[in-house]
Motif scaffolding. Structure first.
Motif, PDB file in Angstrom:
ATOM      1  N   GLN A 107      -3.512  -7.328   4.405  1.00 25.99           N
ATOM      2  CA  GLN A 107      -2.507  -7.250   4.356  1.00 25.99           C
ATOM      3  C   GLN A 107      -2.508  -8.375   6.005  1.00 25.99           C
TER       4      GLN A 107
ATOM      5  N   PRO B 182       0.529  -1.080  -0.087  1.00 21.49           N
ATOM      6  CA  PRO B 182      -0.110  -0.325   0.008  1.00 21.49           C
ATOM      7  C   PRO B 182       0.780   1.456  -0.153  1.00 21.49           C
TER       8      PRO B 182
ATOM      9  N   ASN C 224      -7.129  -2.703  -6.474  1.00 28.29           N
ATOM     10  CA  ASN C 224      -7.754  -2.838  -5.160  1.00 28.29           C
ATOM     11  C   ASN C 224      -8.157  -4.453  -5.520  1.00 28.29           C
TER      12      ASN C 224
ATOM     13  N   GLN D 256      -9.864  -5.066   3.369  1.00 27.95           N
ATOM     14  CA  GLN D 256      -8.293  -4.599   3.645  1.00 27.95           C
ATOM     15  C   GLN D 256      -7.078  -5.009   4.218  1.00 27.95           C
TER      16      GLN D 256
END
Length: 876
Positions: A426, A248, A472, A422
């Motif tokens: 991660q 990111p 994304n 997200q």
């Protein structure tokens, strides 16, 4: 339309409205009694709001509203105004349903005093609440009432080209700030749901008319900058290379953004719009515009300009609200990018800014506090992930895991899926980096499961103008597949390969959904493939490797894979070169370059499978689920250097499917009935010139001799209306149209040419589906002869696949580049002649027609003439 100027007093009202702050139209009176009066609660509410204590502000307004309602009927105006202010704050708190009810109360009281301005304002606030709840059709309907347009949903605006034709637009006065804001809000809704041209039309028209009134125009220019940025991002994705993994906080070199830039590009227009919006007197609007402009400059590698603007930003000029925290994260990320581009890293300062954001998020009292804290913690964790990646720092890796776990706990997938996925993703990356492949697998699975619940309402995550399928969504699937294959190397588990194929098909599905802007989750997929002579081949590009997965359904669903190590840069170079050579008319250089480049691709995809194909001689059809740039390459043109022959010359028919989840192959024993049409004359539409098609009549007449057909719909008769009438009147299993057309990854640039008009995917879908609605079976085959894919568009074949899926046809046959007219007519005639034979599949008929053209004459041995035909979908 003629806008009137407004006086100084009304400019203040406009500013107050746009700021979203309190504007009390009644005097605040402090009661002399010891108990606090409702007016005092209102005053305290305004003060608390300015300090960022939004929840306390709302509580005070609720108390004031209840007290006003308990008092005499003379408080109607005060009830209405207090309810309006409370409604606005409830929207900011994320209390959408409460806000709608509160604004209803305001509207009812405004009606008692015939306050039309108050009614309109409260209705507009309700549209904001509906948008926050994801109820965009209802929001659009509400806005339509405000601007006096008869529309049940936003689809009515799809073909909006000129606002000045609408009576409701002609009557707008510059003083009618609420109506102007309603139009702007409508444009924002249209942007979010993917109706970009209509959104752009509204904003361009309004901003042009109001440009001399910067206090009003600034919000319009901000929205206009956003729509230009979204469209610029889509153009970027069309030319950008595939992204295989995602960090990111890592800055991506800006070369990919510059490939599609011209002086009149969307990014240039966005930059101009943000510059105008940044002149606003409204601090929040000014800051939004400056941040977005700085982001845009960085994407174009304009570091000095971005840094100069970035250094001028002052976040403390606005109250401590949710917006300021989001702005601070964006500001901090830009600072990191600037540091990275200048190679002047200051990691300590970035961590300090992010930790401040976490503290500020904890200090704001709203019902969305957990979301806000999760957002800041997750971003801090993201930066530590970046540090661990840059410095190979295990301590940073552990810190990233700790912070991301906290962020995920606070977000909860069931409550905030667009944020939770997200952090799950991660954690998957972090576990993989730590060597914990099984834990990584679990988090990847959770992230994709959460994302797919969001994808069904993709609008939730598309509100962000920075959202990108390429950035994304796509890397999540590729990383997961890569991680699964690492597990497979250790465990040699065929079940893992089935999960890999499932995820690859999900990626294909998600990409088509992104292209078509619709939900394809109802696709059931293949339960059983009836063709016993098929091998299904799925080449999947990952980080510096190609995973070649192959299945033989007739052999107890045998599945296996081979890994080919190759750099992504080399793959891109070879495939783009080959695509260019194939599209050129065969002469000199391209003639010898095609075998040289295509043999490399043959070595990746076919050579490893030769032993398996030798063992399974009953395999007669190769079905490919192609990935990335491979979709632009016809598999029949792959060259076997050892035997000096193309794959076409081997005994395999070839078919392409966009994903097994979108296909239910079935054979048809019925004699085809064909709807024939086309346009042979030269014409110019929308500034695009289309040359004549000399052999059109010969091709259609040849087909008419082979199968029962319609009367020919040619030239001026080849219109959407006539085609629809013919499809509604008669039963057809095949549609064959010889006309120009373009396939692009942008639906607005995908079309086929009719008489003085173009037919786009949605229109084609409606045309075919309306025609076959009362029929017993869908269209089995759609043939679009003389079409081509858009040059320079890496994902252009999505246009062809999108037409096939959207139209609901079993299969589609068309061309990757413009076919040579005479050769095209011969191939199509031979295709239908072969298709008329007993037990002939569509893929075998195409194979025979291509071979016939290949052997027809020395000039036709060049793949340029025969390789551009691809069959997408059902090959049987």
């Amino acid at each position: 339309m003629k806008f009137k100027q407004v006086n100084k007093f009304y400019q203040q009202l406009i500013l107050t409205f746009l700021l979203g702050l309190f504007f009390s139209l009644y005097p605040i009176i402090i009661s002399a009694q010891t108990t606090i009066s409702p007016e005092e609660f209102v005053r305290q509410a305004e003060s608390l709001y300015q300090k960022g204590q939004i929840l306390e502000s709302a509580n005070n307004l609720e108390k004031a509203l209840n007290m006003f309602q308990e008092q005499t009927s003379e408080n109607i105006a005060k009830i209405a105004i207090t309810a309006t202010n409370l409604c606005r704050i409830q929207i900011e708190l994320g209390q959408g349903e409460k806000a709608i009810n509160t604004c209803d109360l305001a509207i009812n009281n405004y009606r008692q005093t015939n306050n039309l301005l108050g009614i309109k304002q409260s209705q507009l606030y309700q549209t904001y609440a509906l948008q926050n709840l994801g109820l965009y059709p209802l929001a659009c309907q509400k806005i339509s009432e405000i601007i006096n347009i008869d529309s049940e949903n936003c689809q009515a605006f799809k073909y909006l080209e000129d606002l000045k034709d609408l009576e409701s637009f002609k009557s707008i006065q510059i003083g009618d700030i609420l109506t102007i804001e309603a139009w702007r809000s409508l444009a924002e809704i249209l942007r979010v749901i993917g109706q970009f041209p209509a959104s752009q039309t509204i904003l361009e028209t309004l901003s042009k008319e109001l440009e001399q009134n910067p206090n009003i125009a600034s919000e319009l220019f901000l929205s206009l900058g956003n729509i230009y940025t979204v469209r610029g991002n889509l153009e970027r994705e069309r030319v950008a290379d595939t992204k295989y993994n995602y960090i990111p906080w890592e800055y991506e070199k800006g070369e990919i953004y510059q490939k599609s830039l011209t002086d009149e590009s969307y990014y240039k227009k966005a930059q101009e719009s943000y510059q105008k919006a940044s002149q606003s007197l409204i601090k929040e609007t000014q800051l939004k515009a400056q941040l977005n402009l700085s982001q845009l400059l960085l994407l174009q590698n304009k570091v000095e300009q971005a840094e100069k603007l970035h250094n001028e930003l002052n976040l403390t000029q606005i109250p401590l609200t949710q917006f300021r925290i989001y702005a601070k994260i964006q500001y901090t990320k830009q600072q990191q990018w600037i540091n990275s581009l200048k190679n002047q890293h200051n990691y300590t300062k970035i961590i300090e800014l992010l930790e401040e954001s976490v503290q500020e998020a904890n200090s704001i009292e709203t019902e969305k506090s957990q979301y806000l804290i999760s957002y800041t913690l997750g971003n801090l964790g993201s930066f530590y992930e970046y540090l661990s990646y840059q410095k190979n720092d295990n301590n940073a890796l552990k810190k990233a895991q700790e912070l991301t776990q906290k962020a995920l706990y606070l977000s909860q997938p069931q409550v905030n899926p667009s944020l939770a996925y997200q952090w799950q993703w991660q954690l998957a990356r972090l576990e993989k980096a730590a060597g914990n492949l099984n834990q990584a697998k679990d988090y990847y699975e959770s992230a994709i499961k959460t994302l797919e619940t969001v994808r069904k309402n993709i609008l939730i995550i598309r509100q962000d103008i920075q959202f990108s399928f390429r950035d994304n969504i796509e890397p999540l699937y590729r990383e997961f597949i890569d991680s699964l294959l690492e597990l497979n190397q250790k465990n040699n588990d065929p079940e893992i390969l089935k999960i890999v194929l499932k995820q690859f098909n999900s990626l294909q599905l998600a990409e088509l959904e992104n292209f078509l802007q619709c939900d394809l989750s109802s696709a059931t997929g293949i339960k059983e493939i009836g063709d016993s002579q098929v091998m299904i081949i799925s080449p999947i590009f990952l980080k510096d490797k190609l995973a070649l997965i192959y299945q033989i359904p007739a052999k107890n669903n045998y599945i296996n894979y081979q890994k080919i190590n190759i750099s992504n840069q080399e793959v891109t170079k070879i495939l783009k070169n080959l695509q260019n050579y194939l599209g050129e008319v065969g002469n000199g250089c391209s003639k010898c370059e095609i075998p040289r480049e295509s043999q490399k691709v043959y070595q990746w995809i076919i050579k490893p499978l030769e032993p398996i194909l030798q063992e399974n001689k009953d395999i007669k059809t190769l079905v490919f689920i192609l990935d990335g740039l491979l979709r632009n390459i016809p598999m029949s043109a792959l060259y076997d250097a050892e035997k000096q022959e193309y794959l076409l010359q081997k005994d395999y028919a070839i078919a392409i499917v966009p994903g097994l989840t979108l296909l239910q192959p079935q054979s048809s024993s019925k004699t085809p009935t064909v709807l024939l049409g086309g346009y042979e004359l030269e014409q110019k539409i929308n500034n695009l010139s289309f040359p004549p098609i000399k052999y059109l009549r010969e091709e259609l007449e040849n087909i008419a001799k082979i199968f029962p057909t319609s009367s020919l719909l040619l030239n001026q008769d080849f219109t959407e209306a006539n085609l629809q009438k013919e499809l509604q009147t008669n039963q057809y299993s095949v549609i064959h149209w010889k006309t120009h057309g373009i396939f692009s990854s942008n639906p607005d640039d995908t079309f086929i040419v009719a008489s003085n008009q173009v037919i786009k995917p949605n229109e084609l879908s409606q045309l075919i589906n309306t025609g076959s609605q009362e029929k017993t079976s869908p269209i089995d085959l759609l043939v679009l002869s003389a079409c081509q894919t858009a040059k320079g568009d890496n994902r252009a074949v999505l246009g062809l696949a999108g037409i096939a899926v959207k139209a609901g046809t079993s299969s589609t046959l068309s061309t990757l580049w413009r076919a040579e007219d005479k050769a095209n007519t011969k191939l199509m005639t031979d295709f239908y002649q072969a298709l008329s034979q007993p037990n002939m599949t569509k893929s075998k008929a195409l194979h025979q027609a291509q071979l016939s053209l290949f052997t027809y004459g020395i000039e036709y041995k060049d793949p340029h003439y025969w390789a551009n035909y691809i069959l997408v979908g059902n090959w049987q």
